[in-house]
Design an enzyme around this catalytic site. Sequence first.
Site, PDB file in Angstrom:
ATOM      1  N   CYS B 130      43.016   7.228  -7.445  1.00 27.02           N
ATOM      2  CA  CYS B 130      42.410   6.639  -6.242  1.00 27.02           C
ATOM      3  C   CYS B 130      40.892   6.605  -6.281  1.00 27.02           C
ATOM      4  CB  CYS B 130      42.876   7.395  -5.001  1.00 27.02           C
ATOM      5  SG  CYS B 130      42.840   9.192  -5.189  1.00 27.02           S
ATOM      6  N   HIS B 253      38.574   7.820   1.135  1.00 25.79           N
ATOM      7  CA  HIS B 253      37.697   8.547   0.213  1.00 25.79           C
ATOM      8  C   HIS B 253      36.290   7.954   0.281  1.00 25.79           C
ATOM      9  CE1 HIS B 253      41.008  10.661  -1.402  1.00 25.79           C
ATOM     10  NE2 HIS B 253      41.103  10.139  -2.601  1.00 25.79           N
TER      11      HIS B 253
END
Lengths: 352, 352
Positions: B130, B253
Amino acid sequence: MEKGYRIAVVGATGAVGTKMIEMLEETTLPIESIKLLASKRSAGKTRIFNGVTLTIEELVPDSFNDVDIALFSAGGGISKIYAPEAVKRGAVVVDNTSYFRMDKEVPLVVPEVNPAALKRHKGIIANPNCSTIQMMVALEPIRKEAGLNRIIVSTYQAVSGAGAKAVEELKREAKEFLAGKSKDELDPQILPAGSDKKHYSIAFNALPQIDVFAEDDYTYEEWKMINETHKIMEDDAIKVAATCVRIPVVSGHSESVYIETKKEMSPQAVKDLLAKSPGVTLEDDPSQQIYPQALNSVDKKDTFVGRIRRDLDVKTGLHMWVVSDNLLKGAAWNSVQIAETLHEMDLVRVPK
Amino acid sequence: MEKGYRIAVVGATGAVGTKMIEMLEETTLPIESIKLLASKRSAGKTRIFNGVTLTIEELVPDSFNDVDIALFSAGGGISKIYAPEAVKRGAVVVDNTSYFRMDKEVPLVVPEVNPAALKRHKGIIANPNCSTIQMMVALEPIRKEAGLNRIIVSTYQAVSGAGAKAVEELKREAKEFLAGKSKDELDPQILPAGSDKKHYSIAFNALPQIDVFAEDDYTYEEWKMINETHKIMEDDAIKVAATCVRIPVVSGHSESVYIETKKEMSPQAVKDLLAKSPGVTLEDDPSQQIYPQALNSVDKKDTFVGRIRRDLDVKTGLHMWVVSDNLLKGAAWNSVQIAETLHEMDLVRVPK
């Protein structure tokens, strides 16, 4: 026997002022009296100092008539007006705001790093920015040993750095978010910067803005880390870049720090050096998952350093993780420590 | 008219699997059928797909007998065993785990960056980590325009990257902390890494460990960012350094990214370039406090880039802030996008 000092705390009800009182309870500084000062609104409230109840007085210029050392942490505007008034009345000021930090006449001091700068004081000594202080404590031993060409730092800063009301905002938002409110219902009022136009939620978020924006699209907080590093280390040639970010932590600033030294140093040599450096606690054992954590730093005076490892490409490059309680070493403790150092160096007087 | 694909989702009850089902509802990919697979424990549970109730089936090798595309996100151990079984039965696998990522025979693909790598697939395509994906989406346009010598990244990673149970842990700890429990009473069970020996609280904390520690005191997460960047950009000469940190955010994130390009590019030129780059939303206006935020990225497919500014010392140095929903572009959406790209390139078949 030495006489004790008459101490004043300006901003005694704030997040940092409260910690200053705690640090004064623990200091080795001989104390004759403590005077707590704040705005008219807080006057009459009480605080406990070493078991004694003290009543907070309203801050006025004559508050400093019988004060030897005044610790200021009530905002730059208050320092601007009242620090010179205190000095005029013979008090030495340790100022925790940013107002005097870049003034050439004002020493900017981290006692482990540049205590000698205190000798030049003319009544006011500035306490550096919280995120700068802990980085200086971690890097100065390395700079002395191997030189320092470059610093790139990304911060993970706690909300208490924005004051007690910001902490209340974080807790309120977090409670409401956990109770099912959406991010658009959290009604932020303070962060990222109380004085800025827009406010954003900090609970379960990360905000890449601390203080307001300034030149070159860097924030003031980022400029503080750059300019204060140059001033404290007395070396403008050190390349410093900072990205300052607020995260949902109550207290304890963390920093991801990359440095390039002049002379190559192994990670083990850095660990050995920091393990014996003043104000540093080395917490670095990946095999045991030992590294500094914000939650563990709370109410501790040291700066915690770990995750020390070599850059994989640059021979003189090193990465590390630096954590400290922003209200203590980042503010209240560093201020009291400056006062202790002034005492040890016999500098608690306003020079003519 | 083209026939639809028979799709399987492996790990359908997980944090990513749940999002894969949502992304398949929104895909342009022609779909004939959806099969949801999970462990025996989850078999019999139901999920809604486009208004239709689907029953989760137990994953067995023969689950793939009638499947064209299988999206895996049930852990590396499951992919290791079942991805080859799926390929053996004629299904093309898009695997979201790290198991096959560095396998030379397996393309590692971000569709905006290296779609051509799909041509070499032998049945399995790996979805990158990710934190790597969003960085690649932001940096590839700059690499193509100006070359890329160096990346130094510090991450601010969300807890959902560690799975749905880790999110429950964050929420439980946060509630207990807000209700007055001390940090030592929070009883963490999963983070920083479920498989590691010690567990630490994430609520109101920052943990500089994601995944377990590996060579040179870097974590596997940090090595993933380094190795996967080299593989995706097909250039081992790019210097990459990463510090990966978990913070108390549910999803989204954030990354503080410093780069050095080969050719100098102004921040404005980078903004103009990224504003028209695929998969990127530019959010960059300091005068209006516009920058990417984790909370705002949730349920969005794009990667958000802002705080673009020049380094103050290095002419080819640039700093930026990169945010994306780790469950979407970082996982489920990138996997479904790989399936769409395979379809567009007519590559949905296992080569002999």
